[in-house]
Design an enzyme around this catalytic site. Structure first.
Site, PDB file in Angstrom:
ATOM      1  N   HIS A 270       0.402   4.088   7.170  1.00  0.00           N
ATOM      2  CA  HIS A 270       0.594   4.653   5.839  1.00  0.00           C
ATOM      3  C   HIS A 270       1.225   6.038   5.885  1.00  0.00           C
ATOM      4  CE1 HIS A 270      -2.744   1.694   5.068  1.00  0.00           C
ATOM      5  NE2 HIS A 270      -1.783   1.316   4.241  1.00  0.00           N
TER       6      HIS A 270
ATOM      7  N   SER B 238       0.781  -1.232   0.000  1.00  0.00           N
ATOM      8  CA  SER B 238       0.000   0.000   0.000  1.00  0.00           C
ATOM      9  C   SER B 238       0.815   1.285   0.000  1.00  0.00           C
ATOM     10  CB  SER B 238      -0.974   0.005   1.179  1.00  0.00           C
ATOM     11  OG  SER B 238      -0.289  -0.210   2.403  1.00  0.00           O
TER      12      SER B 238
ATOM     13  N   ASP C  38      -3.580   6.237  10.888  1.00  0.00           N
ATOM     14  CA  ASP C  38      -3.599   4.784  11.104  1.00  0.00           C
ATOM     15  C   ASP C  38      -2.255   4.234  11.554  1.00  0.00           C
ATOM     16  OD1 ASP C  38      -2.056   4.865   8.792  1.00  0.00           O
ATOM     17  OD2 ASP C  38      -3.579   3.934   7.519  1.00  0.00           O
TER      18      ASP C  38
END
Length: 267
Positions: A242, A41, A239
Site C-alpha cells: 500500500h 485498496s 506491508d
C-alpha cells in the site's frame, strides 16, 4: 376538520422540503466536475494505516474544502473529508487515498478549461482486495459503481487503481488487459457515455509474482480517452503493498495532470 387542515399543511411542508433537497442535489450534480474513484485498496486509501488503524494525519493537500464534495453511501452530497471511502470500503481501515489531492490539484490548476474552477464531486466506489473479475458487468461491485455514477450525474472521468489481486495467478495476469478493455467498454455503454475518460494507475506493487505482466497490460491499453500513470517507485507502507500518505499525495497530482492532458487533447 382542524386535524385534516393540519395534516394537509404538514404534507405540503414535507413536499416542499423534499423538493428543495432534490433541487439542491441536482444543482450540485449539474455544476460539479464529477469523478468516480474505483478499484481496490490503493484507490480506497491506506495511506497512514498501520495494523488496521489510521494515524489520522491529513496533509494540506487532503484537507476539506467547500469546493470538493463527496457522494456518501446514501447517495447524498457532502463536503469531502478523509478517509473518503470510510463508508464504502467498510471491512477495512481506510486512510488517505489519491482522491483529495487529485481534486485540490485540479482546483489550483490554470489548465482547467472552466474558470473559475467549478466544484469537484468525488464518487468513492473502491473496495480493497478485489480482482478485476469482481468488477465485471453483472457483479455486485459493477452494479454499485453504475448505480452511484448515475446518481452522481454526468461524469468527467473514472479514476481506476486496481490489479494487485490479479498478480497472484499467471492466467489472471495474462487476461488482465482484455478484461480491463471489456470493463471500460461496458461502463461507457451502461453510463451512456461512449467517450467517457478513464485514467488508470499502472501498479506500484503486487500481491504475487506477476506484477509486471499486469503492469504491461495496463500500459498497453490503446482505447481512446484512456490514459495511464505509472505508480512504479512511489513509496510503500511497511506491508510493501500500500502507498504511503506522501505517495498518495503525489499520485493525486499525477492523476490530475493526466486528466488535464486528456482534456486539452479533446479540446
Amino acid at each position: 376538520m382542524m386535524t385534516s387542515i393540519v395534516s394537509r399543511a404538514l404534507a405540503l411542508l414535507c413536499l416542499v422540503v423534499l423538493a428543495s433537497a432534490l433541487s439542491g442535489h441536482d444543482q450540485t450534480a449539474a455544476e460539479a466536475l464529477i469523478f468516480v474513484l474505483a478499484g481496490q485498496s490503493n484507490m480506497a486509501g491506506r495511506g497512514g494505516v498501520c495494523v488496521d488503524r489510521w494515524d489520522g494525519v491529513v496533509p494540506p493537500q487532503c484537507r476539506p474544502s467547500r469546493s470538493i464534495l463527496r457522494l456518501d453511501a446514501r447517495l447524498r452530497w457532502e463536503v469531502a473529508r478523509e478517509p473518503l471511502h470510510a463508508d464504502i470500503d467498510v471491512n477495512k481501515s481506510c486512510g488517505v487515498g489519491p482522491g483529495m489531492p487529485f481534486a485540490h490539484a485540479l482546483l489550483t490548476s490554470s489548465l482547467l478549461p472552466r474558470q473559475p474552477p467549478p466544484e469537484i464531486g468525488l464518487v468513492p466506489c473502491a473496495v480493497g482486495g478485489t480482482s478485476i473479475q469482481e468488477w465485471a458487468r453483472g457483479t455486485a461491485l459493477y452494479g454499485s459503481l453504475v448505480l452511484r455514477a448515475r446518481a452522481a450525474g454526468r461524469l468527467a472521468a473514472v479514476l481506476w487503481y486496481q490489479g494487485e489481486s490479479d498478480t497472484v495467478a499467471r492466467e489472471d495476469a495474462e487476461a488482465y488487459g482484455g478484461r480491463m478493455e471489456r470493463l471500460i467498454q461496458d461502463l461507457r455503454a451502461d453510463l451512456f457515455s461512449p467517450e467517457l475518460r478513464l485514467i488508470q494507475v499502472a501498479l506500484a506493487s503486487g500481491e504475487g509474482n506477476f506484477t509486471e505482466v499486469v503492469r504491461q497490460a495496463q500500459k498497453g491499453i490503446k482505447l481512446p480517452n484512456v490514459a495511464c500513470v505509472d505508480g512504479r517507485g512511489l513509496p510503500l507502507e511497511a506491508d510493501h503493498v500500500h502507498l504511503t500518505t506522501k505517495a498518495q499525495v503525489k499520485l493525486g497530482k499525477m492523476l490530475a495532470e493526466a486528466y488535464l492532458s486528456l482534456t486539452v487533447m479533446a479540446d
